[in-house]
Design a protein around this motif. Structure first.
Motif, PDB file in Angstrom:
ATOM      1  N   THR A 224     -64.915 100.846  88.206  1.00  0.00           N
ATOM      2  CA  THR A 224     -63.856 101.861  88.163  1.00  0.00           C
ATOM      3  C   THR A 224     -63.094 101.807  86.853  1.00  0.00           C
ATOM      4  N   ALA A 225     -62.892 100.592  86.334  1.00  0.00           N
ATOM      5  CA  ALA A 225     -62.120 100.426  85.099  1.00  0.00           C
ATOM      6  C   ALA A 225     -62.963 100.592  83.841  1.00  0.00           C
ATOM      7  N   ARG A 226     -64.263 100.771  83.999  1.00  0.00           N
ATOM      8  CA  ARG A 226     -65.161 100.804  82.844  1.00  0.00           C
ATOM      9  C   ARG A 226     -64.916 102.049  81.993  1.00  0.00           C
ATOM     10  N   PRO A 227     -64.618 101.890  80.714  1.00  0.00           N
ATOM     11  CA  PRO A 227     -64.392 103.058  79.861  1.00  0.00           C
ATOM     12  C   PRO A 227     -65.616 103.964  79.786  1.00  0.00           C
ATOM     13  N   ASP A 228     -66.793 103.343  79.749  1.00  0.00           N
ATOM     14  CA  ASP A 228     -68.049 104.094  79.690  1.00  0.00           C
ATOM     15  C   ASP A 228     -68.954 103.560  80.799  1.00  0.00           C
ATOM     16  N   ARG A 229     -69.064 104.303  81.892  1.00  0.00           N
ATOM     17  CA  ARG A 229     -69.832 103.812  83.042  1.00  0.00           C
ATOM     18  C   ARG A 229     -71.330 103.766  82.773  1.00  0.00           C
TER      19      ARG A 229
END
Length: 319
Positions: A224-229
Motif C-alpha cells: 500500500t505504501a509502495r510509491p511504484d507498485r
C-alpha cells in the motif's frame, strides 16, 4: 559414547550413553565433536515439530557442529536428517557435507554463527538475484538469525537495511549491527502498519523470520505504501516464529509485483548450501559478523535446553 538423547518428544534431551556410530561409506569419517550449536532448528527436531521429522526415537539432536578428525583436521559439518545428530562426543561425518576450517579457527564462534547466519546468506546468494545496492527489510530482526541477517545484508552490499521486531532494547542494538532504520512491531496494528510503510515501503527484498499474523499485516502495509507498485518486491520466508500459516488476499498479487518464496532445506540443494559455507566461515573467522557463543558442557544439556540467552547469544554445547 556420551550424548544428548531424546527419548520423548515431550521432554528435553537427557545426558546418557549411546552407541558410538561407525563410518560405513567411502566418504565417511568419525570425528570428535568440539562444539554443537543449540539452534531453534535443533529444538524443533528434538520435539518432533520440524517438517523433516519422521518420528524416529530415540535420537541425538543437533544438525551441525565443529569436529576434529583423528589426524587433527578441523571440520565444520552438516548432519544428514537422521536420528544421529551432533550433540555427542563423536559423530560420523560425510565429507561431502563438510568443509575444512583454517588453523586457529574458534570452534565456538563457527558453531554459534553458521546455522543462523546461513539462513540469510544462502537466501540472498542462492534463492534470488540479489545485487549490491538493493534495499532490505528484515522482519524479525531482533532474534539471533535476524541480527545476523542485518549484518550479512550490509556485508553483501545492501544500500539500506531496515530491521523490524519487538523488544526496544534489541531494536536499539540493531543500529550497532548496521541497520539504517528500525521499526517496532509492538503497539496498535494500524500504527505498526504505518511505521512499516514509511520505513520500508520501497525496499527490494524482505527477509522474513516471523510469518503468521505479522506477515499478514506487513505484506499489505508495504504494498500500500509502495510509491511504484510495479517495482518488484521479493518476499523470502525463512522462519515461522509467529505462525505456520498466513492468509494472503488474491488482490495483493494482482495489485503489486510481489514474489513470495521460501528458503530452506529442499528449496536449495545440499550442494548449493555447501558451496556457500567457505565464504560464510571466512566472514565469521575474520570478525566480520558479531558472534556471542555461550559455551555449556554437553553434560548440562537439560539445563541448556531451559536457559535463556541475551541479544546475539547462542548456546553451544561442548562434549
Amino acid at each position: 559414547m556420551r550424548a544428548a538423547v531424546v527419548r520423548s518428544f515431550d521432554a528435553p534431551p537427557c545426558y546418557g550413553e549411546f552407541e558410538t556410530p561407525t563410518p560405513s561409506g567411502e566418504h565417511e569419517v568419525l570425528v570428535n565433536v568440539l562444539a554443537a550449536g543449540l539452534h531453534p532448528r535443533v529444538r524443533s527436531s528434538a520435539d518432533g515439530s520440524h517438517y523433516t521429522s519422521d518420528g524416529t526415537l530415540p535420537l541425538i539432536p543437533g544438525i551441525d557442529a565443529v569436529g576434529c578428525t583423528a589426524d587433527g583436521e578441523l571440520l565444520y559439518f552438516v548432519a544428514p536428517d537422521t536420528a544421529l545428530g551432533t550433540m555427542a562426543e563423536r559423530a560420523v561425518v560425510d565429507r561431502r557435507r563438510a568443509i575444512t576450517l583454517p588453523p586457529g579457527t574458534d570452534p565456538l564462534a563457527v558453531a554459534a554463527a553458521m546455522n543462523p547466519g546461513m539462513s540469510s546468506w544462502v537466501a540472498l546468494r542462492r534463492r534470488i538475484g540479489f545485487q549490491a545496492g538493493d534495499s532490505i527489510l528484515v522482519l524479525g530482526a531482533t532474534g539471533n538469525a535476524g541480527q545476523l541477517a542485518v549484518q550479512i545484508a550490509k556485508r553483501l552490499g545492501a544500500s539500506r537495511v531496515v530491521g523490524a521486531g519487538r523488544n526496544a532494547q534489541r531494536l536499539d542494538l540493531l543500529m550497532d549491527f548496521g541497520a539504517d532504520e528500525t521499526v517496532s512491531l509492538d503497539g496498535d496494528e494500524k500504527d505498526v502498519a504505518e511505521r512499516l510503510g514509511r520505513a520500508a515501503g520501497d525496499v527490494d527484498v524482505v527477509i522474513d523470520y516471523l510469518w503468521g499474523h505479522p506477515t499478514e499485516r506487513a505484506i499489505p502495509a508495504l504494498l500500500t505504501a509502495r510509491p511504484d507498485r510495479s517495482k518488484p518486491l521479493t518476499w523470502i520466508h525463512i522462519g515461522s516464529v509467529a505462525g505456520q500459516e498466513i492468509t494472503l488476499s488474491s488482490h495483493l498479487l494482482r495489485a503489486g509485483a510481489l514474489t513470495v518464496m521460501g528458503s530452506g532445506q529442499g528449496s536449495v540443494t545440499t550442494a548449493g548450501i555447501l558451496a556457500e559455507l567457505p565464504s560464510l566461515v571466512a566472514e565469521i573467522t575474520a570478525g566480520g559478523l558479531a558472534v556471542a557463543p555461550v559455551a555449556m558442557p554437553l553434560s548440562q544439556v537439560e539445563q541448556a535446553w531451559n536457559t535463556s540467552t541475551g541479544p546475539g547469544q547462542r548456546i553451544v554445547l561442548t562434549p
